[in-house]
Write a protein that holds these residues in place. Structure first.
Motif, PDB file in Angstrom:
ATOM      1  N   SER A   3      29.441 106.298 -33.373  1.00 60.97           N
ATOM      2  CA  SER A   3      28.912 106.531 -32.032  1.00 60.97           C
ATOM      3  C   SER A   3      29.461 105.462 -31.107  1.00 60.97           C
ATOM      4  N   LEU A   4      29.835 105.870 -29.899  1.00 63.44           N
ATOM      5  CA  LEU A   4      30.400 104.978 -28.895  1.00 63.44           C
ATOM      6  C   LEU A   4      29.441 104.911 -27.712  1.00 63.44           C
ATOM      7  N   ASP A   5      28.886 103.753 -27.475  1.00 63.33           N
ATOM      8  CA  ASP A   5      27.910 103.565 -26.392  1.00 63.33           C
ATOM      9  C   ASP A   5      26.747 104.545 -26.514  1.00 63.33           C
TER      10      ASP A   5
ATOM     11  N   ALA B 142      39.061  98.006 -33.025  1.00 65.20           N
ATOM     12  CA  ALA B 142      38.274  97.959 -31.789  1.00 65.20           C
ATOM     13  C   ALA B 142      38.191  96.516 -31.329  1.00 65.20           C
TER      14      ALA B 142
ATOM     15  N   SER C 176      35.617  97.820 -24.048  1.00 63.12           N
ATOM     16  CA  SER C 176      36.366  97.880 -25.308  1.00 63.12           C
ATOM     17  C   SER C 176      37.556  98.799 -25.174  1.00 63.12           C
TER      18      SER C 176
ATOM     19  N   TRP D 125      37.909 101.612 -40.045  1.00 60.18           N
ATOM     20  CA  TRP D 125      37.689 101.048 -38.710  1.00 60.18           C
ATOM     21  C   TRP D 125      37.451  99.552 -38.863  1.00 60.18           C
TER      22      TRP D 125
ATOM     23  N   ARG E 285      36.706 110.038 -23.119  1.00 56.72           N
ATOM     24  CA  ARG E 285      36.229 110.736 -24.303  1.00 56.72           C
ATOM     25  C   ARG E 285      36.074 112.226 -24.034  1.00 56.72           C
TER      26      ARG E 285
ATOM     27  N   ALA F 129      30.982 109.995 -31.497  1.00 54.07           N
ATOM     28  CA  ALA F 129      32.427 110.124 -31.300  1.00 54.07           C
ATOM     29  C   ALA F 129      32.891 111.385 -32.010  1.00 54.07           C
TER      30      ALA F 129
ATOM     31  N   ALA G 201      29.661  97.295 -24.042  1.00 59.17           N
ATOM     32  CA  ALA G 201      30.024  98.394 -24.936  1.00 59.17           C
ATOM     33  C   ALA G 201      29.326  98.192 -26.275  1.00 59.17           C
TER      34      ALA G 201
ATOM     35  N   ASN H  83      38.900 103.625 -24.189  1.00 59.87           N
ATOM     36  CA  ASN H  83      37.567 103.881 -24.744  1.00 59.87           C
ATOM     37  C   ASN H  83      36.502 103.885 -23.670  1.00 59.87           C
TER      38      ASN H  83
ATOM     39  N   PHE I 145      29.279  99.852 -30.562  1.00 61.17           N
ATOM     40  CA  PHE I 145      29.731 100.751 -31.619  1.00 61.17           C
ATOM     41  C   PHE I 145      28.615 100.858 -32.653  1.00 61.17           C
TER      42      PHE I 145
END
Length: 334
Positions: A237-239, A89, A97, A327, A76, A243, A221, A71, A223
């Motif tokens: 959304s990641l950072d 996660a 993460s 999730w 990505r 996503a 990190a 991750n 989420f």
């Protein structure tokens, strides 16, 4: 999704028989680290136990496929996340993460980038019936624990008897270039009955608070989950970046669980000397279930590692999830 205590037996399915043949090639493993030696899946092979031995899995139920997924921003967009039944996660070294995707209802064409396993993953996966765990490598001191764990380890070294189970994406740089092709490993998905997580699907619990967004932060990190009424899903959304699949479609689970747990130091470190956090998934505590645009404060309980995790309201009523992907984000309890 499956419920309750997992059954125990000595059945070997078509997928299990295929896996047994693959596992005769041995387990390749190296040092665990964000970019440490062996984390790319290269290492010395060693023999693993065949499928269907030890306590085995219940009856003829085939194993789920669990894959450790990178991750880091360079990893990505990940492939295959949208097809997972459950995505976990967890926090790793340096406050970063990693993800673990679990597949039962369907198998994607490709999953990855595949990365290394951690000690806490072995406890997390005991709620499934001898799952197949795909990962790139592991720290040498962790290998005996992996060998004793009730799972089938699968690294590039164990796939030597069947070409193309793992492939390298030449368009990506190491260690973010290793991908699994599940169709070369299993002749079909194991089915929802293999999801012995304890999760239940059904109507939402009463009450809850309207929720349009929720963010979980790790030291390095974060989420974020934004409710989309049009899709009836939570957009991930990641950072801070959406996503998406390689084709640009959003990753959008139906239910998100923020599960508050103890995160403690383990006895392991990465190649830079950073301690590997251990996320305790056995025990009890509070959680927040996000579904249908609402947030529900609930309790979680997993008294034994071989049990699935139960989610209940304060009066003990089982909490149901929406049908679709889940999730589970492990957040450190205050």
């Amino acid at each position: 999704m499956g419920t309750g205590r997992r059954a125990r037996g000595r059945g070997v399915t078509t997928a299990g028989a295929l896996l047994a043949a693959l596992l005769t090639a041995g387990l390749a493993a190296g040092c665990t680290a964000s970019n440490g030696p062996g984390d790319d899946g290269r290492g010395s092979p060693r023999t693993s136990h065949p499928a269907g031995t030890d306590e085995g899995r219940g009856g003829d139920r085939p194993p789920v496929l669990a894959v450790k997924i990178d991750n880091a921003p360079a990893a990505r967009p990940q492939t295959g996340l949208e097809a997972a039944d459950v995505v976990y996660a967890e926090q790793v070294e340096g406050g970063l993460s990693r993800l673990m995707a679990v597949y039962a209802a369907r198998l994607p064409g490709s999953v990855g980038p595949v990365r290394s396993v951690r000690e806490a993953d072995l406890e997390l996966l005991r709620q499934f019936d001898r799952p197949v765990l795909a990962f790139s490598g592991a720290q040498g001191r962790l290998l005996p624990l992996i060998d004793r764990a009730p799972l089938e380890p699968l690294t590039p070294g164990t796939s030597g008897t069947k070409e193309g189970v793992y492939v390298r994406d030449t368009a990506r740089s190491a260690p973010h270039d290793l991908f699994l092709r599940p169709g070369r490993l299993m002749d079909g998905p194991p089915g929802r009955a293999s999801l012995t997580t304890g999760f239940r699907t059904g109507p939402p619990p009463p009450g809850g608070e309207p929720a349009s967004t929720r963010t979980v932060r790790y030291p390095a990190a974060r989420f974020t989950f934004d409710w989309s009424g049009a899709r009836g899903r939570w957009l991930v959304s990641l950072d801070g970046a959406p996503a998406v699949t390689p084709g640009g479609e959003p990753v959008a689970p139906a239910t998100v669980v923020v599960q508050y747990v103890t995160v403690r130091p383990s006895g392991y470190h990465d190649s830079r000397g950073n301690n590997t956090p251990y996320t305790e998934t056995v025990g009890s505590g509070r959680a927040v279930v996000l579904r249908d645009g609402r947030a529900h404060d609930v309790r979680w309980s997993r008294p034994d590692a071989s049990e699935g995790t139960a989610f209940t309201t304060d009066d003990g009523t089982a909490v149901h999830f929406a049908r679709g992907q889940v999730w589970v984000v492990y957040a450190e309890a205050a």
